[in-house]
Write a protein that holds these residues in place. Structure first.
Motif, PDB file in Angstrom:
ATOM      1  N   UNK A  22       0.842  -1.197   0.000  1.00  0.00           N
ATOM      2  CA  UNK A  22       0.000   0.000   0.000  1.00  0.00           C
ATOM      3  C   UNK A  22       0.873   1.240   0.000  1.00  0.00           C
ATOM      4  N   UNK A  23       0.252   2.385   0.136  1.00  0.00           N
ATOM      5  CA  UNK A  23       0.962   3.659   0.112  1.00  0.00           C
ATOM      6  C   UNK A  23       1.010   4.257   1.521  1.00  0.00           C
ATOM      7  N   UNK A  24       2.214   4.665   1.921  1.00  0.00           N
ATOM      8  CA  UNK A  24       2.361   5.337   3.212  1.00  0.00           C
ATOM      9  C   UNK A  24       1.908   4.472   4.373  1.00  0.00           C
ATOM     10  N   UNK A  25       0.972   4.980   5.145  1.00  0.00           N
ATOM     11  CA  UNK A  25       0.501   4.268   6.333  1.00  0.00           C
ATOM     12  C   UNK A  25      -0.440   3.097   6.010  1.00  0.00           C
ATOM     13  N   UNK A  26      -0.785   2.918   4.749  1.00  0.00           N
ATOM     14  CA  UNK A  26      -1.552   1.730   4.366  1.00  0.00           C
ATOM     15  C   UNK A  26      -0.675   0.475   4.438  1.00  0.00           C
ATOM     16  N   UNK A  27       0.633   0.667   4.293  1.00  0.00           N
ATOM     17  CA  UNK A  27       1.564  -0.456   4.245  1.00  0.00           C
ATOM     18  C   UNK A  27       1.985  -0.867   5.653  1.00  0.00           C
ATOM     19  N   UNK A  28       2.373  -2.134   5.789  1.00  0.00           N
ATOM     20  CA  UNK A  28       2.912  -2.618   7.056  1.00  0.00           C
ATOM     21  C   UNK A  28       4.118  -3.493   6.774  1.00  0.00           C
ATOM     22  N   UNK A  29       4.981  -3.616   7.792  1.00  0.00           N
ATOM     23  CA  UNK A  29       6.224  -4.362   7.659  1.00  0.00           C
ATOM     24  C   UNK A  29       6.326  -5.408   8.758  1.00  0.00           C
ATOM     25  N   UNK A  30       6.985  -6.514   8.424  1.00  0.00           N
ATOM     26  CA  UNK A  30       7.218  -7.575   9.391  1.00  0.00           C
ATOM     27  C   UNK A  30       8.389  -7.189  10.291  1.00  0.00           C
ATOM     28  N   UNK A  31       9.613  -7.258   9.764  1.00  0.00           N
ATOM     29  CA  UNK A  31      10.802  -6.841  10.499  1.00  0.00           C
ATOM     30  C   UNK A  31      11.885  -6.532   9.480  1.00  0.00           C
ATOM     31  N   UNK A  32      12.126  -5.266   9.209  1.00  0.00           N
ATOM     32  CA  UNK A  32      13.075  -4.854   8.166  1.00  0.00           C
ATOM     33  C   UNK A  32      14.493  -4.899   8.729  1.00  0.00           C
TER      34      UNK A  32
END
Length: 438
Positions: free
Chosen positions: A315-325
């Motif tokens: 997604x864009x900006x705050x729509x996106x989420x991450x596991x552990x970068x």
């Protein structure tokens, strides 16, 4: 992580899942080619569930992600072309060949971690293993490898960065130092840090860090360091070794977009400098977001992420989420790439658009393949090869993602039995030829 893996390995040996081979090095080409990944059945019969594995090999607790299914687990790991099982015995541990007619010696990088590419042909890799910690130069054209700065670095070399002058910079994690290495000569010296955990700005050994991890050099003579447990980003003037706090406040974990030391981070880790925008990008792992720092002003903003750890949502900006970068790399052409545990994500810098381009959340196995057929367990260091591909470390091997067709290929190394059994590290790459003098 290493301690947890040792416990699981001991359990596996006791229950007969692992043979007691005593290490990674094999003594013959036959052994290399015939090496059978033993643990596949253990995933199937329940003797080792996915929840039994260490954090870098399992889906996060509470995640609704679809974990890799049994049909994704394979045992027909690729072997190197050009090796014949009828060849004479060839050491894979870098030791001299006992027979001059037996062919070249081979060398194994025990646990590849950080990667940087120089001159499009030399890949520098840090080895975080207890057996052979150090830095290796791999010639990608010839598959030759040589260890540099051997015995000159105190601590465990993990993350690595380079600059246009040809210098390499190594962080030693709990060694609490940043080391500078001349890539041509292999000469190493401490650039900053005194080997003691703490927090202090200053020149050279007057400075202190608490778990310095990733590094990124800009084109203006600065080196940035993620000082993880001080919750800050530090800046080192390379010419003088002077260390200052660039962003965040020491020992004040939080989440706040402000300027410089008024901003707050929580365990910032992976870094990437983008020359096109003169910006530093930070994987703020404790907050599960990607932050952007204007290198000229120190202003901190959030590029992408909503703080929902353990999920992978495009997604864009705050729509996106991450596991552990755990790794970041910028291509200088508008894109940022993130090694997000078992996936690789592409982030458009101008818009914050996040797209998953390889891997699967909760990846249960390392598997070569094209597109969705390719799997990884944990992408650590990343090095971009122009717009062609991304080199990354995963499962004690060096692998490459082709950005053109999406192929994931294991290039070098092979996992030990413990990693194969516990983490599903089933791929193998080519053994590395020990360069002259190794």
């Amino acid at each position: 992580m290493r301690a947890a893996l040792a416990v699981f390995a001991e359990f596996a040996v006791m229950t007969g899942l692992l043979g007691c081979t005593g290490g990674k090095a094999t003594t013959s080409v036959d052994a290399y080619l015939d090496r059978t990944p033993l643990p596949v059945d253990s995933f199937m019969d329940g003797s080792l569930s996915q929840d039994d594995r260490p954090d870098d090999g399992k889906a996060p607790a509470g995640s609704d992600a679809e974990v890799g299914t049994p049909d994704a687990i394979v045992s027909d790991a690729p072997v190197s072309e050009g090796l014949d099982a009828s060849d004479a015995s060839i050491p894979l541990d870098g030791s001299p060949s006992p027979d001059p007619d037996a062919g070249p010696s081979f060398i194994d990088i025990g646990d590849p971690w950080g990667l940087v590419l120089e001159h499009s042909n030399d890949l520098f890799v840090t080895d975080d293993s207890e057996q052979s910690p150090g830095i290796f130069r791999i010639n990608l054209a010839t598959d030759e490898a040589a260890q540099i700065a051997a015995g000159m670095i105190v601590g465990s070399p993990q993350y690595i960065a380079n600059n246009a002058a040809g210098d390499l910079f190594i962080s030693t994690g709990h060694g609490e130092t940043v080391v500078r290495v001349e890539s041509d000569t292999g000469t190493a010296a401490v650039l900053a840090g005194n080997g003691m955990s703490g927090y202090a700005d200053g020149v050279g050994t007057q400075a202190q860090f608490t778990t310095p991890n990733d590094l990124a050099a800009d084109d203006r003579g600065n080196l940035y360091v993620s000082d993880v447990d001080n919750h800050t980003i530090r800046r080192i003037i390379i010419a003088t070794g002077e260390v200052s706090t660039f962003a965040g406040a020491p020992l004040q974990a939080g989440y706040l977009n402000r300027v410089g030391m008024d901003a707050r981070f929580k365990n910032p880790d992976a870094l990437a400098y983008d020359v096109a925008t003169n910006a530093l990008f930070v994987a703020d792992t404790g907050n599960s977001v990607i932050r952007r720092i204007d290198a000229a002003t120190g202003a901190v903003t959030t590029l992408a992420g909503n703080g929902r750890a353990g999920t992978v949502q495009d997604g864009t900006g705050t729509e996106a989420s991450f596991d552990f970068v755990g790794s970041l790399s910028a291509d200088g052409n508008g894109s940022l790439y993130a090694g997000d545990r078992a996936t690789i994500r592409k982030i458009t810098i101008g818009t914050g658009q996040v797209t998953t381009i390889a891997g699967h959340l909760g990846g249960s196995v390392a598997r070569d393949g094209v597109g969705s057929a390719g799997y990884l367990v944990t992408a650590h260091g990343m090095a971009l090869d122009g717009r062609e591909g991304i080199y990354f470390s995963d499962c004690q091997t060096v692998r490459k993602l082709d950005l053109g067709d999406g192929t994931i290929q294991t290039l070098y190394g092979f996992p030990d039995d413990a990693h194969a059994a516990i983490l599903g590290c089933l791929t193998r790459g080519r053994p590395l030829i020990a360069a002259a003098g190794q």
